[in-house]
Scaffold this motif. Structure first.
Motif, PDB file in Angstrom:
ATOM      1  N   LEU A  21      31.400  50.446  39.942  1.00 20.55           N
ATOM      2  CA  LEU A  21      30.914  50.685  38.580  1.00 20.55           C
ATOM      3  C   LEU A  21      32.033  50.918  37.574  1.00 20.55           C
ATOM      4  CD1 LEU A  21      27.839  52.963  39.329  1.00 20.55           C
ATOM      5  CD2 LEU A  21      27.899  50.490  38.913  1.00 20.55           C
ATOM      6  N   ALA A  22      33.270  51.057  38.045  1.00 17.56           N
ATOM      7  CA  ALA A  22      34.398  51.309  37.147  1.00 17.56           C
ATOM      8  C   ALA A  22      34.725  50.101  36.279  1.00 17.56           C
ATOM      9  CB  ALA A  22      35.631  51.733  37.951  1.00 17.56           C
ATOM     10  N   ASN A  23      34.253  48.927  36.674  1.00 20.07           N
ATOM     11  CA  ASN A  23      34.478  47.717  35.893  1.00 20.07           C
ATOM     12  C   ASN A  23      33.331  47.559  34.890  1.00 20.07           C
ATOM     13  OD1 ASN A  23      33.757  44.758  35.449  1.00 20.07           O
ATOM     14  ND2 ASN A  23      35.868  44.627  36.179  1.00 20.07           N
ATOM     15  N   PRO A  24      33.626  47.450  33.588  1.00 20.03           N
ATOM     16  CA  PRO A  24      32.548  47.384  32.591  1.00 20.03           C
ATOM     17  C   PRO A  24      31.613  46.191  32.755  1.00 20.03           C
ATOM     18  CG  PRO A  24      34.729  47.313  31.520  1.00 20.03           C
ATOM     19  CD  PRO A  24      34.952  47.459  32.997  1.00 20.03           C
ATOM     20  N   VAL A  25      32.128  45.055  33.232  1.00 20.72           N
ATOM     21  CA  VAL A  25      31.266  43.882  33.409  1.00 20.72           C
ATOM     22  C   VAL A  25      30.298  44.116  34.569  1.00 20.72           C
ATOM     23  CG1 VAL A  25      31.180  41.412  33.934  1.00 20.72           C
ATOM     24  CG2 VAL A  25      32.937  42.303  32.386  1.00 20.72           C
TER      25      VAL A  25
END
Length: 112
Positions: A21-25
């Protein structure tokens, strides 16, 4: 004095989810999959987006990213247990794994 200890057994899956979930996409795609009919072209779907999931091609079109990037992002979400993949012919469809997401929220509540 601080000592390094191994994470507790139920913390390890939390770390995988946080990394995914750390990746915005990836986070945005997971949010879109919460309501696939609203966010993806249902009229072009070859399978029911609610029951089977959304085709990776439609996810790729919506994000504007390369298909290989989207496939890698979806694999990361799948490894974290946030989505499930289903093959329909030569296409892979992704659907949120609501039970696993609920389990993650419960573990998070007990852990923090």
């Amino acid at each position: 004095m601080t000592t390094h200890t191994e994470p507790e057994p139920d913390v390890e899956p939390l770390l995988d989810v946080f990394k995914a979930l750390a990746n915005p996409v990836r986070l945005q795609v997971l949010r879109w999959l919460r309501d696939p009919v609203r966010h993806f072209p249902v009229e072009r779907a070859i399978a029911d987006p609610v029951e089977v999931g959304v085709c990776v091609t439609h996810i790729q079109e919506k994000t504007g990213l390369a298909q290989s990037t989207v496939s890698a992002y979806m694999a990361e979400l799948q490894r974290a247990g946030l989505v499930r993949a289903t093959r329909v012919g030569k296409w892979t469809h992704y659907k949120r794994d609501e039970a696993r997401i609920a389990e993650f929220v419960a573990v998070l509540g007990r852990t923090l």
